[in-house]
Write a protein that holds these residues in place. Structure first.
Motif, short mmCIF file in Angstrom:
data_model
loop_
_atom_site.label_atom_id
_atom_site.label_comp_id
_atom_site.label_asym_id
_atom_site.label_seq_id
_atom_site.Cartn_x
_atom_site.Cartn_y
_atom_site.Cartn_z
N ILE A 59 35.15 22.38 74.24
CA ILE A 59 34.96 22.24 76.09
C ILE A 59 33.90 23.18 76.29
O ILE A 59 32.84 21.91 76.52
N TYR A 125 35.32 22.85 83.74
CA TYR A 125 36.52 21.43 84.43
C TYR A 125 36.08 20.31 83.82
O TYR A 125 37.68 19.73 83.74
N LEU A 126 34.84 19.59 84.11
CA LEU A 126 34.65 18.12 84.06
C LEU A 126 34.64 17.81 82.63
O LEU A 126 34.84 16.53 82.12
N GLY A 128 36.90 19.00 80.77
CA GLY A 128 38.57 19.11 80.25
C GLY A 128 38.81 20.42 79.92
O GLY A 128 40.71 20.56 80.18
N ARG A 130 41.74 22.88 80.71
CA ARG A 130 43.22 23.00 82.33
C ARG A 130 43.60 24.59 81.82
O ARG A 130 43.90 25.13 80.32
N THR A 134 40.75 27.72 79.77
CA THR A 134 39.29 27.79 81.11
C THR A 134 38.85 29.51 80.64
O THR A 134 37.96 29.33 80.62
N ALA A 260 33.13 14.57 76.91
CA ALA A 260 33.30 14.89 78.22
C ALA A 260 35.00 13.47 78.48
O ALA A 260 36.00 14.20 79.13
N ILE A 261 34.32 12.64 78.53
CA ILE A 261 35.49 11.62 78.96
C ILE A 261 36.54 11.61 77.71
O ILE A 261 37.64 11.10 78.09
N ASN A 263 37.66 14.63 76.20
CA ASN A 263 38.99 15.65 76.38
C ASN A 263 39.27 14.85 77.40
O ASN A 263 40.82 15.82 77.91
N ASN A 264 38.92 14.40 78.86
CA ASN A 264 39.96 14.30 79.66
C ASN A 264 41.18 13.08 79.04
O ASN A 264 42.08 13.48 79.80
N VAL A 267 43.84 15.38 77.65
CA VAL A 267 44.56 15.22 77.95
C VAL A 267 45.94 15.05 79.30
O VAL A 267 46.58 15.22 79.03
N LYS A 268 45.31 13.32 79.46
CA LYS A 268 45.76 12.22 80.00
C LYS A 268 47.26 12.20 79.20
O LYS A 268 48.02 12.40 79.29
#
Length: 471
Positions: A59, A125-126, A128, A130, A134, A260-261, A263-264, A267-268
């Motif tokens: 992160i 947070y940006l 990824g 959660r 965190t 960033a993309i 990591n998100n 998560v998804k």
């Protein structure tokens, strides 16, 4: 105009193969050591904290990459500028470039330190963060950001020290920092029980010692003499540094956007799979850092020959430029082919170094290595060719090729393939982008080779010489 040449420079006279070895070996060691900073943290955090700690460092990595992007831009830009000016005999201009680089490095570091300390939580947070991850990310990030002023010296100054003809000194500084980190990591994590905070402090102290060593080196240049006036920012000089270092900057920034993309998306789509959100982030983070360690060898070779390319191109010795490029390209590609075999055959052995986790974690981590790194042998094409263009003072094609993998190919591939195949599609975006960007880089060089050297029959010469490269 100050055409001052006090002695024959070996960059323009020494046998190419011997010269490449002399510059490449310290450069490779320096960059491998730099990669080990992150690797060592991952290994000890994995053993002492677990995969949540490793996910937290993944992160924070984009935050470090942003600062690194700025430092590399100034360092690589000043190094290329210095080499080109030394090749022309313009020693005062070369000194002005180094002085301006130092001011730019330190000023930007303090600016980013303040901004990132204030914005750390939203940035995590940006990128990824959660749930439980965190807290770990905040603990690790706060300390890493404090080290920015010394971090930039370690990243940027090594390039100009190498361009000054002291590749071993550049290597020594990195070794001092890494060895310190390796010693302090287990002490702070296991003995003191500081967890991720211990890993961060070990990294910061290592970077501090690295920076102190480089500051001493900056006071003892061999090819230039730094004067007080060189530290006054000069519009044209800073413009040249920005221009020559821009491709390196955008490459690193693109890497930050990608992480960033990615990591998100992890998560998804991880949450929709049997692996959950945390396992994919930790496993792919380890995969990428292992890959970066091997890629840093190729990058070390490409960066190591940059002063040779720049000096000889500036002095009009084109045959030496061509020979240097071919040697570096062939060696880099060979190394990455060997790495591909290791990644495909021994992924479990590599993964276990970072700690023992569940069978589900091991299953996904193995998949990461075998799919995501499938076309890693194509990485040197974009890397070496991009640095080649940068070294000879052509920043536009350098920047375009450097960005092609991440912006043009990887980001669209991540969205498209993950939408179709979920978490597996995200992994396949790696080899797709590596292959396409490598092919594009080779085609661009094929077309422009003759024109670079001012040769009339550029198509014929270009095809003949590029075809002679060893893949």
């Amino acid at each position: 105009m100050d055409k001052i040449v006090t002695q024959e420079n070996p960059l323009g006279t020494e046998k190419t193969g011997k010269l490449v070895a002399r510059y490449v070996v310290p450069s490779v060691i320096s960059l491998v050591v730099n990669s080990l900073y992150n690797m060592v943290d991952q290994i000890f955090i994995g053993q002492g904290v677990g995969y949540l700690g490793n996910a937290a460092t993944n992160i924070v990595m984009p935050i470090s990459l942003i600062m690194m992007a700025v430092a590399i831009m100034f360092g690589n830009g000043a190094s290329a500028y210095m080499s080109l000016q030394l090749g022309k005999g313009e020693t005062k201009k070369a000194a002005k470039g180094v002085g301006n680089m130092i001011v730019l490095l330190v000023g930007s570091a303090f600016l980013f330190l303040v901004c990132f300390e204030l914005l750390l939580q939203p940035l995590c947070y940006l990128f990824g963060a959660r749930g439980e991850v965190t807290g770990y990310a905040m603990d690790y990030g706060k300390i890493i950001i404090l080290g920015f002023p010394v971090f930039v010296i370690g990243v940027g100054a090594g390039n100009v020290i190498r361009a000054d003809g002291r590749p071993k000194a550049s290597m020594a500084g990195m070794l001092i920092g890494c060895i310190t980190n390796i010693i302090l990591d287990p002490l702070f994590i296991f003995v003191c029980g500081w967890g991720v905070k211990g890993a961060a402090w070990a990294t910061l102290i290592g970077q501090l010692l690295n920076a102190v060593f480089y500051i001493v080196c900056l006071c003892r240049f061999q090819t230039i003499r730094l004067e007080r006036k060189d530290f006054i920012l000069h519009r044209q000089t800073t413009g040249e540094i920005f221009s020559l270092g821009m491709s390196s900057f955008f490459t690193q920034i693109a890497g930050t956007v990608v992480i960033a993309i990615q990591n998100n998306l992890l998560v998804k789509y991880g949450a929709e799979s049997v692996y959950g959100a945390d396992i994919p982030m930790a496993a792919l983070g380890i995969t990428m850092k292992t890959s970066q360690l091997i890629t840093s060898i190729a990058m070390g070779i490409a960066s190591g020959v940059q002063p040779i390319l720049g000096y000889n191109y500036g002095s009009g010795q084109h045959e030496r430029v061509k020979e240097t490029f071919k040697i570096s390209f062939s060696i880099c590609t060979g190394i990455m082919v060997a790495a591909l075999v290791v990644f495909q055959v021994f992924p479990e052995t590599i993964i276990q170094i970072f700690g023992q986790e569940s069978e589900l974690y091991m299953e996904f981590a193995v998949k990461c290595f075998r799919i995501y790194l499938l076309a890693c042998f194509m990485i040197p094409a974009g890397m070496v060719i991009g640095i080649f263009y940068q070294a000879i003072g052509k920043p536009v094609p350098s920047m375009a090729l450097s960005l092609s993998r991440q912006i043009i190919f990887l980001i669209p591939a991540m969205f498209l393939l993950s939408a179709v195949w979920g978490i597996d599609g995200l992994l396949w975006s790696g080899p797709v982008s590596d292959a396409l960007s490598g092919i594009l880089s080779i085609l661009v060089l094929w077309k422009g080779w003759g024109n670079i050297f001012g040769e009339e029959n550029k198509k014929k010469i270009g095809k003949k010489e590029i075809a002679s490269l060893s893949f």
